[in-house]
Design a protein around this motif. Structure first.
Motif, PDB file in Angstrom:
ATOM      1  N   GLU A 189       0.829  -1.209   0.000  1.00 24.86           N
ATOM      2  CA  GLU A 189       0.000   0.000   0.000  1.00 24.86           C
ATOM      3  C   GLU A 189       0.861   1.256   0.000  1.00 24.86           C
ATOM      4  O   GLU A 189       0.476   2.278  -0.591  1.00 24.86           O
ATOM      5  N   ALA A 190       2.024   1.201   0.625  1.00 30.25           N
ATOM      6  CA  ALA A 190       2.936   2.354   0.599  1.00 30.25           C
ATOM      7  C   ALA A 190       3.478   2.574  -0.815  1.00 30.25           C
ATOM      8  O   ALA A 190       3.600   3.717  -1.284  1.00 30.25           O
ATOM      9  N   GLN A 191       3.808   1.478  -1.494  1.00 27.84           N
ATOM     10  CA  GLN A 191       4.313   1.599  -2.865  1.00 27.84           C
ATOM     11  C   GLN A 191       3.240   2.161  -3.799  1.00 27.84           C
ATOM     12  O   GLN A 191       3.517   3.038  -4.626  1.00 27.84           O
ATOM     13  N   LEU A 192       2.028   1.685  -3.660  1.00 28.94           N
ATOM     14  CA  LEU A 192       0.936   2.206  -4.486  1.00 28.94           C
ATOM     15  C   LEU A 192       0.632   3.657  -4.115  1.00 28.94           C
ATOM     16  O   LEU A 192       0.372   4.495  -4.977  1.00 28.94           O
ATOM     17  N   GLY A 193       0.650   3.941  -2.810  1.00 27.09           N
ATOM     18  CA  GLY A 193       0.325   5.277  -2.334  1.00 27.09           C
ATOM     19  C   GLY A 193       1.316   6.341  -2.762  1.00 27.09           C
ATOM     20  O   GLY A 193       0.985   7.535  -2.776  1.00 27.09           O
ATOM     21  N   ALA A 194       2.546   5.937  -3.110  1.00 31.60           N
ATOM     22  CA  ALA A 194       3.543   6.896  -3.571  1.00 31.60           C
ATOM     23  C   ALA A 194       3.234   7.414  -4.975  1.00 31.60           C
ATOM     24  O   ALA A 194       3.824   8.402  -5.415  1.00 31.60           O
ATOM     25  N   ASP A 195       2.319   6.748  -5.663  1.00 34.82           N
ATOM     26  CA  ASP A 195       1.903   7.176  -6.993  1.00 34.82           C
ATOM     27  C   ASP A 195       0.681   8.074  -6.855  1.00 34.82           C
ATOM     28  O   ASP A 195      -0.351   7.639  -6.320  1.00 34.82           O
TER      29      ASP A 195
END
Length: 266
Positions: A189-195
């Motif tokens: 979710e952190a990786q997706l949220g960085a977009d």
């Protein structure tokens, strides 16, 4: 009943489906592929379950990436013998390849479910598969076999429907969930949220997160040894990098980021 010999990319509407949580999905569609013929007694079927980011095309020659290697296992005289067995491979609930999931339209709103798609369990995934095979005329399964995430599904079949399955094949999988960065929901979710296109989980239009998904896919393929596979095929470092990039870009254009979250939660 004799089922047609094959359907490489079919769709079945299985109606409303009540999840283990009690939430009802008002309309569920399942994408699937079949090979071979169903016997008149409906008892010669094998269900093949696919991995986390794969699809019901994992048995098709030239389809998929990491799990395209299952194509050599199917055919006359092979482990998945199409002269003896009726092989069914269904895209699982919550995925991105034709079965109802976050990218599907919610018939109640006319918009994609997106982050509002309800949480699901392996029992739900298996329950949808059971509804599908019954609709295809299958009365009994000789086996349920699958790799990785598909192995978890095979285990769930043995728990939920032991009277319907003779055997399970749990390949590169386990009766527990391995913990690592790749399977950590917070990390994902952190990786997706960085977009910025993720918009705090609001449904992004397909393709807007392609770069993020491409980077995730490259890392996944490297983790699971695709570089070594390509090296064994005689490709040099530059050609391997180019091939990995092409594989990852193709997947990133097809897979919905919401499915990554829903299936990892499951």
């Amino acid at each position: 009943m004799i089922h047609p010999a094959s359907a490489s990319d079919a769709r079945a509407a299985i109606g409303p489906f009540q999840l283990a949580s009690g939430v009802v999905l008002p309309q569920v569609t399942v994408a699937y592929a079949t090979y071979g013929q169903l016997a008149p007694d409906g008892r010669n079927a094998i269900l093949v379950t696919h991995g986390y980011t794969a699809s019901h095309q994992m048995l098709a020659h030239g389809a998929g990436v990491a799990e395209g290697s299952w194509a050599p296992l199917i055919g006359p005289g092979k482990p998945l013998d199409t002269e003896r067995f009726f092989i069914v491979c269904s895209n699982m609930l919550g995925s991105s390849y034709g079965t109802t999931g976050p990218a599907s339209l919610d018939p109640r709103s006319g918009r994609p479910y997106g982050y509002d798609f309800p949480d699901i369990t392996f029992a739900d995934i298996v329950g949808v598969q059971r509804r599908l095979v019954a609709q295809l005329g299958v009365k009994h399964l000789r086996a349920v076999v699958g790799p990785s995430y598909g192995g978890f599904q095979a285990l769930q079949w043995a728990v939920d429907h032991a009277d319907m399955v003779d055997a399970i094949g749990v390949i590169a999988s386990a009766p527990f969930f391995p913990r690592n960065e790749y399977t950590d929901l917070d990390v994902l979710e952190a990786q997706l949220g960085a977009d910025p296109a993720w918009r705090a989980g609001a449904y992004p239009e397909r393709g807007q997160m392609r770069a993020t998904l491409r980077a995730l896919r490259v890392k996944t393929l490297m983790t699971y040894g695709m570089d070594a596979v390509l090296r064994d095929q005689g490709l040099d470092a530059a050609a391997r990098a180019q091939r990995l990039a092409a594989m990852s870009d193709a997947w990133a254009g097809d897979f919905d980021p919401g499915s990554l979250v829903v299936l990892l939660k499951a």
